[in-house]
Scaffold this motif. Structure first.
Motif, PDB file in Angstrom:
ATOM      1  N   UNK A   2      -3.459  18.191 -33.592  1.00  0.00           N
ATOM      2  CA  UNK A   2      -2.083  18.577 -32.774  1.00  0.00           C
ATOM      3  C   UNK A   2      -1.857  19.810 -32.971  1.00  0.00           C
ATOM      4  N   UNK A   3      -1.730  20.482 -34.077  1.00  0.00           N
ATOM      5  CA  UNK A   3      -1.648  22.032 -34.252  1.00  0.00           C
ATOM      6  C   UNK A   3      -2.362  22.774 -33.704  1.00  0.00           C
ATOM      7  N   UNK A   4      -3.867  22.356 -33.817  1.00  0.00           N
ATOM      8  CA  UNK A   4      -4.921  23.303 -33.280  1.00  0.00           C
ATOM      9  C   UNK A   4      -4.636  23.356 -31.835  1.00  0.00           C
ATOM     10  N   UNK A   5      -4.221  22.211 -31.142  1.00  0.00           N
ATOM     11  CA  UNK A   5      -4.135  22.065 -29.548  1.00  0.00           C
ATOM     12  C   UNK A   5      -3.110  23.060 -29.236  1.00  0.00           C
ATOM     13  N   UNK A   6      -1.963  23.285 -29.916  1.00  0.00           N
ATOM     14  CA  UNK A   6      -0.920  24.097 -29.483  1.00  0.00           C
ATOM     15  C   UNK A   6      -1.224  25.543 -30.121  1.00  0.00           C
ATOM     16  N   UNK A   7      -1.699  25.858 -31.223  1.00  0.00           N
ATOM     17  CA  UNK A   7      -1.592  27.086 -31.923  1.00  0.00           C
ATOM     18  C   UNK A   7      -2.979  27.847 -31.498  1.00  0.00           C
ATOM     19  N   UNK A   8      -4.220  26.979 -31.417  1.00  0.00           N
ATOM     20  CA  UNK A   8      -5.315  27.884 -31.148  1.00  0.00           C
ATOM     21  C   UNK A   8      -5.386  28.603 -29.930  1.00  0.00           C
ATOM     22  N   UNK A   9      -5.167  27.961 -28.767  1.00  0.00           N
ATOM     23  CA  UNK A   9      -5.072  28.605 -27.664  1.00  0.00           C
ATOM     24  C   UNK A   9      -4.185  29.545 -27.305  1.00  0.00           C
ATOM     25  N   UNK A  10      -2.790  29.265 -27.858  1.00  0.00           N
ATOM     26  CA  UNK A  10      -1.788  30.355 -27.780  1.00  0.00           C
ATOM     27  C   UNK A  10      -2.134  31.598 -28.723  1.00  0.00           C
ATOM     28  N   UNK A  11      -3.024  31.417 -29.909  1.00  0.00           N
ATOM     29  CA  UNK A  11      -3.237  32.588 -30.488  1.00  0.00           C
ATOM     30  C   UNK A  11      -4.546  33.446 -29.773  1.00  0.00           C
ATOM     31  N   UNK A  12      -5.210  32.833 -29.166  1.00  0.00           N
ATOM     32  CA  UNK A  12      -6.342  33.264 -28.306  1.00  0.00           C
ATOM     33  C   UNK A  12      -5.814  34.119 -27.171  1.00  0.00           C
ATOM     34  N   UNK A  13      -4.760  33.530 -26.370  1.00  0.00           N
ATOM     35  CA  UNK A  13      -4.155  34.214 -25.304  1.00  0.00           C
ATOM     36  C   UNK A  13      -3.505  35.220 -25.814  1.00  0.00           C
ATOM     37  N   UNK A  14      -2.805  35.239 -27.033  1.00  0.00           N
ATOM     38  CA  UNK A  14      -2.217  36.394 -27.514  1.00  0.00           C
ATOM     39  C   UNK A  14      -3.140  37.595 -27.526  1.00  0.00           C
ATOM     40  N   UNK A  15      -4.146  37.266 -28.161  1.00  0.00           N
ATOM     41  CA  UNK A  15      -5.271  38.340 -28.535  1.00  0.00           C
ATOM     42  C   UNK A  15      -5.796  38.916 -27.431  1.00  0.00           C
ATOM     43  N   UNK A  16      -5.955  37.948 -26.139  1.00  0.00           N
ATOM     44  CA  UNK A  16      -6.446  38.577 -25.044  1.00  0.00           C
ATOM     45  C   UNK A  16      -5.365  39.350 -24.364  1.00  0.00           C
ATOM     46  N   UNK A  17      -4.163  39.137 -24.448  1.00  0.00           N
ATOM     47  CA  UNK A  17      -2.984  39.972 -23.901  1.00  0.00           C
ATOM     48  C   UNK A  17      -3.187  41.263 -24.540  1.00  0.00           C
ATOM     49  N   UNK A  18      -3.267  41.199 -26.023  1.00  0.00           N
ATOM     50  CA  UNK A  18      -3.434  42.554 -26.446  1.00  0.00           C
ATOM     51  C   UNK A  18      -4.684  43.332 -26.186  1.00  0.00           C
ATOM     52  N   UNK A  19      -5.672  42.689 -26.125  1.00  0.00           N
ATOM     53  CA  UNK A  19      -6.867  43.563 -25.516  1.00  0.00           C
ATOM     54  C   UNK A  19      -6.929  44.049 -24.255  1.00  0.00           C
ATOM     55  N   UNK A  20      -6.228  43.303 -23.253  1.00  0.00           N
ATOM     56  CA  UNK A  20      -5.971  43.769 -21.779  1.00  0.00           C
ATOM     57  C   UNK A  20      -4.878  44.664 -21.498  1.00  0.00           C
ATOM     58  N   UNK A  21      -4.014  44.917 -22.580  1.00  0.00           N
ATOM     59  CA  UNK A  21      -2.943  45.890 -22.351  1.00  0.00           C
ATOM     60  C   UNK A  21      -3.241  47.362 -22.516  1.00  0.00           C
ATOM     61  N   UNK A  22      -3.339  48.279 -21.596  1.00  0.00           N
ATOM     62  CA  UNK A  22      -3.460  49.386 -21.730  1.00  0.00           C
ATOM     63  C   UNK A  22      -2.980  50.259 -22.889  1.00  0.00           C
ATOM     64  N   UNK A  23      -1.595  50.077 -23.062  1.00  0.00           N
ATOM     65  CA  UNK A  23      -0.872  50.621 -24.066  1.00  0.00           C
ATOM     66  C   UNK A  23      -1.401  50.414 -25.792  1.00  0.00           C
ATOM     67  N   UNK A  24      -2.131  49.262 -25.637  1.00  0.00           N
ATOM     68  CA  UNK A  24      -2.780  49.172 -26.935  1.00  0.00           C
ATOM     69  C   UNK A  24      -3.840  50.093 -27.204  1.00  0.00           C
ATOM     70  N   UNK A  25      -4.608  50.527 -26.200  1.00  0.00           N
ATOM     71  CA  UNK A  25      -5.839  51.187 -26.527  1.00  0.00           C
ATOM     72  C   UNK A  25      -5.343  52.881 -26.637  1.00  0.00           C
ATOM     73  N   UNK A  26      -4.251  53.141 -25.736  1.00  0.00           N
ATOM     74  CA  UNK A  26      -3.364  54.429 -25.782  1.00  0.00           C
ATOM     75  C   UNK A  26      -2.983  54.537 -27.157  1.00  0.00           C
ATOM     76  N   UNK A  27      -2.358  53.372 -27.864  1.00  0.00           N
ATOM     77  CA  UNK A  27      -1.913  53.798 -29.319  1.00  0.00           C
ATOM     78  C   UNK A  27      -3.145  53.892 -30.274  1.00  0.00           C
TER      79      UNK A  27
END
Length: 319
Positions: free
Chosen positions: A57-82
């Protein structure tokens, strides 16, 4: 699975076409809701086993959320500007306020999808019911047979595996756990709404720009980015034509590419120094009362004045 892939491809295409922040975040949320719905329909399958339910149950909620979070950071131009800022200038000109503003932008944009996934998961309740069913206290259920252990309680998310004499308690246990799950979901929605409101108020109060000028700045950056990307594509194609032609003696071009080549014959390579000057984090600045909306805009102003010394001094400055 085919439907899920098709839906996500549609979402990604809209994702990259969107310019407006609200539309951008809305598309992220809608794509996340679609993915979460698909997952619950086709993939979610509680093991209904003591010790495994909670982890699943925790994995079903937490793992996709973590994956989305990391993808969101990678797709953000400001991340690579920093990242570029730290690599090129060791962040020596990046003040604490500037760093907080940039990180806030990166984290805030990246948090949309994981928060949406978590909230929808809690409102639907399946993962929460799976995770916590074995921890329901049988003594709080009127008429429930005594002496039942965690193994029996862990079976309740799978109605077919519940012993016949306990089938009548299935609806009550599910209703109780879904109540708790949805309550947490709505509390999370309320908390995020309050935090978002306070952050927007703080942004407006701390911004040196008025509402109209900030909207103009946003439009300027969007237009500059689009024009830069289109021009860079043509520029790189022209230089690639020269390389290919020098190797083969000729180059196969489409009609449109031939017209571009004839129109822009003076394209020349750009040095790494010039690329570095327009790369990195940038916050709003003014020069003699006139706004400088981006690193490229600042570079253009100093280049127009042919003031190399001032450019060398100022191009590293953020605030």
């Amino acid at each position: 699975m085919a439907a899920l892939i098709t839906e996500n491809f549609k979402f990604v295409s809209l994702f990259f076409k969107s310019k407006d922040v609200m539309i951008f975040n809305g598309l992220i949320a809608l794509g996340t809701v679609a993915s979460q719905t698909m997952y619950n329909i086709f993939a979610f399958d509680c093991p209904c086993s003591s010790g495994r339910n909670y982890l699943y149950g925790l994995a079903a909620i937490g793992v996709p959320a973590l994956a989305f979070y990391l993808v969101g950071i990678m797709l953000n131009k400001s991340t690579w500007d920093l990242v570029s800022e730290c690599r090129l200038r060791r962040c020596r000109k990046l003040s604490g306020v500037a760093a907080f503003a940039v990180l806030g932008t990166v984290v805030g944009r990246a948090a949309v999808a994981p928060v949406t996934w978590t909230v929808i998961s809690l409102l639907r309740g399946e993962a929460y019911v799976c995770a916590l069913s074995e921890f329901v206290d049988p003594s709080t259920l009127e008429g429930f047979p005594s002496g039942q252990g965690l193994d029996v309680m862990a079976r309740f998310p799978c109605k077919a595996t519940v012993p016949q004499e306990m089938q009548g308690f299935w609806a009550e246990i599910e209703r109780r756990l879904k109540y708790e799950s949805q309550l947490l979901g709505w509390l999370m929605v309320a908390g995020m709404a309050v935090v978002l409101f306070l952050l927007l108020c703080m942004k407006r109060c701390c911004s040196p720009l008025g509402y109209q000028q900030e909207a103009y700045w946003s439009q300027f950056r969007s237009n500059e980015h689009d024009l830069f990307q289109r021009t860079a594509e043509v520029h790189s194609r022209i230089l690639a034509v020269e390389s290919v032609k020098s190797y083969f003696g000729f180059v196969a071009l489409e009609k449109e590419e031939k017209e571009q080549l004839e129109e822009h014959q003076n394209a020349s390579p750009i040095s790494s120094t010039e690329w570095n000057r327009i790369t990195g984090v940038y916050l709003y600045r003014e020069k003699k009362g006139l706004p400088l909306y981006s690193r490229l805009n600042k570079w253009a102003q100093y280049s127009a004045e042919n003031n190399i010394d001032a450019m060398e001094k100022e191009m590293d400055t953020l605030s």
